[in-house]
Design a protein around this motif. Sequence first.
Motif, mmCIF file in Angstrom:
data_model
loop_
_atom_site.group_PDB
_atom_site.id
_atom_site.type_symbol
_atom_site.label_atom_id
_atom_site.label_comp_id
_atom_site.label_asym_id
_atom_site.label_seq_id
_atom_site.Cartn_x
_atom_site.Cartn_y
_atom_site.Cartn_z
ATOM 1 N N LEU A 116 49.614 -35.164 20.843
ATOM 2 C CA LEU A 116 48.571 -36.192 21.020
ATOM 3 C C LEU A 116 47.185 -35.596 20.818
ATOM 4 O O LEU A 116 46.360 -36.124 20.064
ATOM 5 C CB LEU A 116 48.645 -36.813 22.415
ATOM 6 C CG LEU A 116 49.657 -37.895 22.643
ATOM 7 C CD1 LEU A 116 49.722 -38.265 24.120
ATOM 8 C CD2 LEU A 116 49.332 -39.119 21.803
ATOM 9 N N LYS A 117 46.943 -34.489 21.492
ATOM 10 C CA LYS A 117 45.632 -33.834 21.432
ATOM 11 C C LYS A 117 45.300 -33.372 20.012
ATOM 12 O O LYS A 117 44.202 -33.593 19.509
ATOM 13 C CB LYS A 117 45.620 -32.652 22.399
ATOM 14 C CG LYS A 117 44.344 -31.881 22.458
ATOM 15 C CD LYS A 117 44.482 -30.762 23.488
ATOM 16 C CE LYS A 117 43.508 -29.659 23.206
ATOM 17 N NZ LYS A 117 43.725 -28.501 24.085
ATOM 18 N N ARG A 118 46.246 -32.717 19.362
ATOM 19 C CA ARG A 118 46.008 -32.125 18.039
ATOM 20 C C ARG A 118 45.872 -33.150 16.934
ATOM 21 O O ARG A 118 45.314 -32.849 15.877
ATOM 22 C CB ARG A 118 47.138 -31.166 17.674
ATOM 23 C CG ARG A 118 47.286 -30.004 18.613
ATOM 24 C CD ARG A 118 46.186 -29.029 18.424
ATOM 25 N NE ARG A 118 46.341 -27.918 19.360
ATOM 26 C CZ ARG A 118 45.676 -26.808 19.251
ATOM 27 N NH1 ARG A 118 44.817 -26.632 18.284
ATOM 28 N NH2 ARG A 118 45.856 -25.852 20.128
ATOM 29 N N ASN A 119 46.397 -34.343 17.141
ATOM 30 C CA ASN A 119 46.387 -35.347 16.088
ATOM 31 C C ASN A 119 45.346 -36.442 16.306
ATOM 32 O O ASN A 119 45.268 -37.384 15.534
ATOM 33 C CB ASN A 119 47.789 -35.947 15.924
ATOM 34 C CG ASN A 119 48.740 -34.945 15.299
ATOM 35 O OD1 ASN A 119 48.723 -34.717 14.103
ATOM 36 N ND2 ASN A 119 49.555 -34.306 16.132
ATOM 37 N N GLN A 120 44.525 -36.305 17.331
ATOM 38 C CA GLN A 120 43.438 -37.267 17.545
ATOM 39 C C GLN A 120 42.301 -36.977 16.577
ATOM 40 O O GLN A 120 42.006 -35.819 16.278
ATOM 41 C CB GLN A 120 42.910 -37.187 18.969
ATOM 42 C CG GLN A 120 43.834 -37.784 19.978
ATOM 43 C CD GLN A 120 43.266 -37.690 21.387
ATOM 44 O OE1 GLN A 120 42.371 -36.906 21.669
ATOM 45 N NE2 GLN A 120 43.800 -38.496 22.276
ATOM 46 N N GLY A 121 41.687 -38.023 16.100
ATOM 47 C CA GLY A 121 40.506 -37.851 15.259
ATOM 48 C C GLY A 121 40.809 -37.560 13.805
ATOM 49 O O GLY A 121 39.889 -37.425 13.002
ATOM 50 N N TYR A 122 42.079 -37.437 13.467
ATOM 51 C CA TYR A 122 42.408 -37.238 12.057
ATOM 52 C C TYR A 122 42.206 -38.540 11.302
ATOM 53 O O TYR A 122 42.425 -39.619 11.829
ATOM 54 C CB TYR A 122 43.893 -36.862 11.884
ATOM 55 C CG TYR A 122 44.188 -35.394 11.942
ATOM 56 C CD1 TYR A 122 43.583 -34.500 11.079
ATOM 57 C CD2 TYR A 122 45.114 -34.895 12.853
ATOM 58 C CE1 TYR A 122 43.879 -33.155 11.124
ATOM 59 C CE2 TYR A 122 45.419 -33.552 12.899
ATOM 60 C CZ TYR A 122 44.802 -32.688 12.035
ATOM 61 O OH TYR A 122 45.098 -31.363 12.075
ATOM 62 N N ASP A 123 41.786 -38.421 10.048
ATOM 63 C CA ASP A 123 41.886 -39.556 9.155
ATOM 64 C C ASP A 123 43.364 -39.616 8.815
ATOM 65 O O ASP A 123 43.848 -38.854 7.985
ATOM 66 C CB ASP A 123 41.055 -39.348 7.879
ATOM 67 C CG ASP A 123 39.578 -39.335 8.174
ATOM 68 O OD1 ASP A 123 39.182 -39.940 9.182
ATOM 69 O OD2 ASP A 123 38.831 -38.718 7.394
ATOM 70 N N GLU A 124 44.065 -40.472 9.534
ATOM 71 C CA GLU A 124 45.524 -40.437 9.448
ATOM 72 C C GLU A 124 46.029 -40.742 8.055
ATOM 73 O O GLU A 124 45.606 -41.678 7.407
ATOM 74 C CB GLU A 124 46.142 -41.412 10.443
ATOM 75 C CG GLU A 124 46.088 -40.874 11.852
ATOM 76 C CD GLU A 124 47.042 -41.594 12.757
ATOM 77 O OE1 GLU A 124 48.168 -41.892 12.336
ATOM 78 O OE2 GLU A 124 46.639 -41.851 13.889
ATOM 79 N N TYR A 125 46.921 -39.921 7.622
ATOM 80 C CA TYR A 125 47.682 -40.140 6.411
ATOM 81 C C TYR A 125 48.970 -40.784 6.886
ATOM 82 O O TYR A 125 49.641 -40.240 7.745
ATOM 83 C CB TYR A 125 47.932 -38.815 5.693
ATOM 84 C CG TYR A 125 48.569 -38.954 4.351
ATOM 85 C CD1 TYR A 125 49.868 -38.534 4.145
ATOM 86 C CD2 TYR A 125 47.867 -39.494 3.288
ATOM 87 C CE1 TYR A 125 50.466 -38.645 2.908
ATOM 88 C CE2 TYR A 125 48.456 -39.611 2.046
ATOM 89 C CZ TYR A 125 49.759 -39.195 1.867
ATOM 90 O OH TYR A 125 50.347 -39.314 0.643
#
Length: 187
Positions: free
Chosen positions: A96-105
Motif C-alpha cells: 500500500l505504502k510503496r504504490n501510493q502516488g504512482y501514476d498507475e499503469y
Amino acid sequence: MKKPGDRVKQTIYSLKKRFDDGNIIQMQTEEGYLYNATCTFNPPATDAEIAHFEQETEFILPKDYKEFLKITNGCSLFDDVEYGGEIDLYSLEEILKRNQGYDEYEGCYDIAYIYQDNIVIHSTCISQNEGNYLFWKGHIDQFDEARPLESNFELWVDRFVVCQGAKFWWWPIYTSANEDKLKGKGL
C-alpha cells in the motif's frame, strides 16, 4: 497434481527452516563473493487481511502469492550480517505504502525491492488467466517500462531462493564478450 501455491509453500518453509532461530548461513554470490546472511520473516497475513487488502486496493492477488502471504506477510532475504541488504518482499501494508502516488499503469503494483529493481504483479495478466504475470523494472522506472519475467510468483521465488538472492533475470544480458563493459556502466 500440484495446486497453485504448493511450490511457494515448499520453498519458503524450507528457507525458513534454514534460518530458524536467527541462524546465519554463509552465502556465495557471483564472482565468488562470500558473506554471512540471515533472513527475517514477518508473521503471516490472515485470510481476512488479504481479503480486506484486495477490497481496499482493487488489486488482484494471485493464488500463489496469497499462499506466500499466509506463510510470511513480507520478508527480508539474504541480508548481509555486516552490511545489511536490499532484498525486501513487501508486506500488504508496505505494498500500500510503496504504490501510493504512482501514476498507475493499469493493474500493476510493486511487491518487492531487490537492489534497485522492483518486482511487479500485473493484475490484467491474472484477470486474463495468463500464467506469466510477474514483471521487473528499475526502481525509478514507470510501470509501462516493466519487462516480463515469463513467470508467476512461485516459480520466480523458487528460482530466486535457489540463486541465493541473485538477480537471475539479468543473467541473459551478460556475455563473456560484454560483461566488463556492462558492469562499467553500472548494469
